[in-house]
Design a protein around this motif. Structure first.
Motif, short mmCIF file in Angstrom:
data_model
loop_
_atom_site.label_atom_id
_atom_site.label_comp_id
_atom_site.label_asym_id
_atom_site.label_seq_id
_atom_site.Cartn_x
_atom_site.Cartn_y
_atom_site.Cartn_z
N ALA A 1 0.95 -1.21 0.05
CA ALA A 1 0.29 0.25 -0.10
C ALA A 1 1.11 1.22 -0.12
O ALA A 1 0.15 2.64 -0.29
N ASN A 2 2.24 1.00 0.87
CA ASN A 2 2.84 1.95 0.70
C ASN A 2 3.50 2.21 -0.82
O ASN A 2 4.51 3.42 -0.90
N ASN A 3 3.83 1.34 -2.32
CA ASN A 3 4.40 1.79 -3.12
C ASN A 3 3.43 2.17 -3.73
O ASN A 3 2.56 1.79 -4.49
N SER A 4 3.96 3.62 -4.80
CA SER A 4 2.68 4.02 -6.40
C SER A 4 3.43 3.66 -6.92
O SER A 4 2.82 4.18 -8.10
N GLY A 5 4.47 2.78 -7.25
CA GLY A 5 4.77 2.63 -8.02
C GLY A 5 3.92 1.32 -8.90
O GLY A 5 3.03 1.31 -8.68
N ARG A 6 4.50 1.16 -10.32
CA ARG A 6 3.90 -0.71 -11.04
C ARG A 6 4.24 -1.28 -10.72
O ARG A 6 4.72 -1.84 -10.37
N MET A 7 3.09 -2.02 -10.14
CA MET A 7 3.65 -3.26 -9.52
C MET A 7 2.82 -4.70 -10.04
O MET A 7 1.95 -4.88 -10.57
N VAL A 8 3.62 -5.93 -10.78
CA VAL A 8 2.65 -6.91 -10.79
C VAL A 8 3.06 -7.84 -9.55
O VAL A 8 4.69 -7.83 -9.17
N VAL A 9 1.80 -8.62 -8.96
CA VAL A 9 2.66 -10.47 -7.99
C VAL A 9 2.01 -11.26 -8.01
O VAL A 9 1.07 -11.00 -8.53
N GLY A 10 3.24 -11.88 -7.77
CA GLY A 10 2.56 -13.15 -8.29
C GLY A 10 3.30 -14.49 -7.48
O GLY A 10 4.35 -13.92 -6.10
N GLY A 11 2.59 -15.52 -7.09
CA GLY A 11 2.82 -16.53 -6.05
C GLY A 11 2.09 -17.48 -6.52
O GLY A 11 0.94 -17.79 -6.34
N ASP A 12 2.60 -18.34 -5.10
CA ASP A 12 1.94 -19.58 -4.88
C ASP A 12 0.75 -18.74 -3.24
O ASP A 12 1.72 -18.75 -2.39
N PHE A 13 -0.74 -18.27 -2.99
CA PHE A 13 -0.76 -18.10 -2.52
C PHE A 13 -1.48 -18.98 -1.21
O PHE A 13 -1.83 -18.88 -0.82
N ASN A 14 -1.85 -20.63 -2.75
CA ASN A 14 -2.87 -21.01 -1.67
C ASN A 14 -4.17 -21.75 -1.62
O ASN A 14 -4.38 -22.60 -1.81
N PRO A 15 -4.71 -20.50 -1.14
CA PRO A 15 -6.60 -20.57 -1.45
C PRO A 15 -6.53 -20.28 -2.44
O PRO A 15 -6.07 -19.32 -3.28
N THR A 16 -8.20 -20.49 -2.28
CA THR A 16 -8.49 -20.75 -3.69
C THR A 16 -9.46 -19.80 -4.10
O THR A 16 -10.12 -18.55 -3.20
N PRO A 17 -10.29 -19.57 -5.15
CA PRO A 17 -10.56 -17.57 -5.69
C PRO A 17 -11.89 -17.32 -4.46
O PRO A 17 -11.88 -18.53 -4.02
N GLY A 18 -12.14 -16.67 -4.61
CA GLY A 18 -13.43 -15.81 -3.28
C GLY A 18 -12.36 -16.44 -2.18
O GLY A 18 -13.46 -15.82 -1.02
N PHE A 51 -4.14 -22.22 -7.45
CA PHE A 51 -3.37 -21.66 -6.05
C PHE A 51 -2.80 -20.82 -6.32
O PHE A 51 -2.21 -20.76 -5.29
N ASP A 52 -2.14 -20.94 -7.62
CA ASP A 52 -0.89 -19.72 -7.89
C ASP A 52 -1.78 -18.84 -8.66
O ASP A 52 -2.80 -18.77 -9.47
N TYR A 53 -1.36 -16.81 -8.63
CA TYR A 53 -1.36 -16.14 -9.07
C TYR A 53 -1.11 -14.90 -9.61
O TYR A 53 0.31 -14.90 -9.27
N LEU A 54 -1.03 -14.11 -10.50
CA LEU A 54 -0.89 -13.09 -10.83
C LEU A 54 -1.80 -11.83 -10.75
O LEU A 54 -2.67 -11.95 -11.00
N PHE A 55 -1.34 -10.97 -9.52
CA PHE A 55 -1.88 -9.53 -10.05
C PHE A 55 -1.45 -8.70 -10.25
O PHE A 55 -0.38 -8.51 -10.18
N ARG A 56 -1.41 -7.85 -10.36
CA ARG A 56 -1.69 -5.79 -10.56
C ARG A 56 -1.94 -5.21 -10.07
O ARG A 56 -3.47 -5.11 -9.32
N ALA A 57 -1.71 -4.33 -9.40
CA ALA A 57 -1.99 -2.82 -8.99
C ALA A 57 -3.06 -1.98 -9.67
O ALA A 57 -2.92 -2.08 -10.78
N ARG A 58 -4.22 -1.97 -9.40
CA ARG A 58 -5.67 -0.98 -9.41
C ARG A 58 -4.66 -0.10 -9.82
O ARG A 58 -5.46 0.21 -10.67
N SER A 59 -3.45 0.41 -8.75
CA SER A 59 -3.22 2.64 -9.14
C SER A 59 -2.32 2.01 -10.63
O SER A 59 -2.11 3.03 -11.05
N SER A 60 -1.62 1.37 -11.22
CA SER A 60 -1.52 2.03 -12.28
C SER A 60 -2.18 0.30 -13.40
O SER A 60 -1.04 0.31 -14.08
N ALA A 61 -3.25 0.17 -12.34
CA ALA A 61 -4.13 -0.63 -14.30
C ALA A 61 -4.27 -0.07 -15.84
O ALA A 61 -3.98 -0.93 -16.61
N ASP A 62 -3.72 0.99 -15.36
CA ASP A 62 -4.11 1.57 -17.36
C ASP A 62 -2.73 1.71 -18.00
O ASP A 62 -2.75 1.44 -19.13
#
Length: 90
Positions: A1-18, A51-62
């Motif tokens: 939340a403190n980083n305003s740069g462009r971010m893609v976060v990925g990894g083994d989060f283990n939980p399922t969607p929802g 179980f594995d995800y790639l997310f991108r920051a909403r703040s840099s979605a455009d």
């Protein structure tokens, strides 16, 4: 939340969607699989379960737009790899 740069976060989060951790991530991030496919289902990375995800920051979605996403079979891990292509603009 403190980083305003462009971010893609990925990894083994283990939980399922929802589940809690995924819905928490969706507060500040977008799910690349869902962005590309239009669904949170599919994308199973271990025994057909996601179980594995790639997310991108909403703040840099455009500035970071996914163009494709896929799961690649691999013998290097007990999980298959989630791979995405993105277009990044200034």
């Amino acid at each position: 939340a403190n980083n305003s740069g462009r971010m893609v976060v990925g990894g083994d989060f283990n939980p399922t969607p929802g589940t809690y951790w995924i819905t928490t991530m969706l507060g500040d991030f977008l799910d690349t699989w869902q962005d590309v496919t239009g669904s949170s289902s599919g994308g199973g990375t271990i025994n057909g379960v996601r179980f594995d995800y790639l997310f991108r920051a909403r703040s840099s979605a455009d500035n970071i737009r996914p163009t494709s996403v896929r799961v690649l079979s691999s013998s290097l891990s007990d999980h298959n790899a989630v791979v995405a292509d993105y277009t990044v603009t200034p």
